[in-house]
Design an enzyme around this catalytic site. Sequence first.
Site, PDB file in Angstrom:
ATOM      1  N   CYS A 198       0.821  -1.211   0.000  1.00 26.56           N
ATOM      2  CA  CYS A 198       0.000   0.000   0.000  1.00 26.56           C
ATOM      3  C   CYS A 198       0.854   1.259   0.000  1.00 26.56           C
ATOM      4  O   CYS A 198       0.396   2.334  -0.392  1.00 26.56           O
ATOM      5  CB  CYS A 198      -0.923   0.003   1.211  1.00 26.56           C
ATOM      6  SG  CYS A 198      -0.074  -0.135   2.800  1.00 26.56           S
ATOM      7  N   ALA A 254     -10.144   8.737   4.870  1.00 30.74           N
ATOM      8  CA  ALA A 254      -9.538   7.604   4.153  1.00 30.74           C
ATOM      9  C   ALA A 254      -8.219   8.010   3.512  1.00 30.74           C
ATOM     10  O   ALA A 254      -7.791   7.422   2.515  1.00 30.74           O
ATOM     11  CB  ALA A 254     -10.503   7.075   3.097  1.00 30.74           C
ATOM     12  N   ARG A 309       4.209   1.370  -1.324  1.00 30.77           N
ATOM     13  CA  ARG A 309       5.308   1.406  -2.299  1.00 30.77           C
ATOM     14  C   ARG A 309       5.077   0.413  -3.429  1.00 30.77           C
ATOM     15  O   ARG A 309       4.405  -0.602  -3.246  1.00 30.77           O
ATOM     16  CB  ARG A 309       6.639   1.092  -1.622  1.00 30.77           C
ATOM     17  CG  ARG A 309       6.839  -0.358  -1.233  1.00 30.77           C
ATOM     18  CD  ARG A 309       8.188  -0.600  -0.593  1.00 30.77           C
ATOM     19  NE  ARG A 309       8.286   0.072   0.686  1.00 30.77           N
ATOM     20  CZ  ARG A 309       9.151   1.080   0.931  1.00 30.77           C
ATOM     21  NH1 ARG A 309      10.001   1.461  -0.006  1.00 30.77           N
ATOM     22  NH2 ARG A 309       9.199   1.659   2.102  1.00 30.77           N
TER      23      ARG A 309
END
Length: 426
Positions: free
Chosen positions: A58, A196, A60
């Site tokens: 998430c 988010a 890289r």
Amino acid sequence: MSVWALGLNHTTAPLDLRGRFAFALDQIAPTLHSLRSSFEGAGRGRHPQVEAAIISTCNRTEIYCAADHMALDHTVGWLAQSGGVSPALLRSHAYTLHDDEAARHAFRVASGLDSMVLGEAQILGQMKDAIRAAETAGALGSTLNQLFQRSFAVAKEVRTATEVGAHSISMAAASVRLAAQLFEDLQQTRVLFVGAGEMIDLAATHFAARQPKSIVIANRTLERGEKLASRFGGEAMRLAELPARLAEFDIVVSCTSSTLPLIGLGAVERALKQRKHRPMFMVDLAVPRDIEPEVKKLEDVYLYTVDDLAQVVQQGQASRQAAVAQAEVIIDAGVQSFMHWLDQRDSVPLIQQLNAQADDWRAAELARARKMLAKGEDIDTVLQALSRGLTQKMLHGAMAELHAGDAAAREQTAQTLSRLFLRKER
């Protein structure tokens, strides 16, 4: 042999751009096949044997390659095309590394020094999964295999010999630490994340590691909330539902870009009443605030702001820096060892050719010796001929070079031959 890496991560690229280059684990094999096929068609077959591995999390996406000739520009072009962006845009948010820099980066990533959370162990497991996928796909050769096996070994040494993993520098980690002081068992808690963005992403990652009873993401855009929630097996809801459902949650972590507070004093008071004053742990990571400051005065609410958490994060700063310094020393040694191995690999073809030539000479002289023995020649005569034939074959090229060229060339050849053949036994 050249090694190179192309990547983008949480420090170089925004979340939406990173999302364009995210590859699920089951996509790694076909993606590697596409990448390696693109090399075969580039430069008229100049790169037919490129080794490749892709690490995608998430935070890289990184491509590691190894081949006789570096093809960094081609790698950039391929990744840009796969993400539907221009190479120029990708380069503006990416980093490119080669040889020792690529090795150092891989070792730092595996050791948790390049993570959003210093020393976090999750990335090491993700790297191992990615390398197994590359190996299964037939894309991992001896060079990249060495690189990553050594990176895993370095990571183990860093975690064993230093306290890098014991000192987190993130506010998300501080939030978990404080929540654990309030609730005896975080597995029995229900956690609500408001927003988010990247900070909530990080906070959710930390809390999810403690396996709470439930995770809910409240976001203005339901689709984006659902995407984040799905990673943690959670649920998404709209912000409009927040007042009615606030009482369900023991822990609330909020970080949005709203200019006005989203959670007011009245809403929290009503939630506490529904909860029969069971305590609530609340973290406001937003600037400006998402939660009205008056909430902090409520008896059964434990509210922490960015400033509060900053003080927790600063604790142990000296210990963290000392641990990082120790880890970098270990990584430096690992890089030097890998580069020494890589340099030696350049000599492998020559060594193989020399061994093959020597075997040919040996086979020829043995065949001649067997013929002499079959004719009844004396054993000493045969051994003399065998040894003489081998030495003549071995020295023929050196003697020819010694008599060729000008004086300067002959002098240089003489010094080389002296170093190779006239070494004194110690």
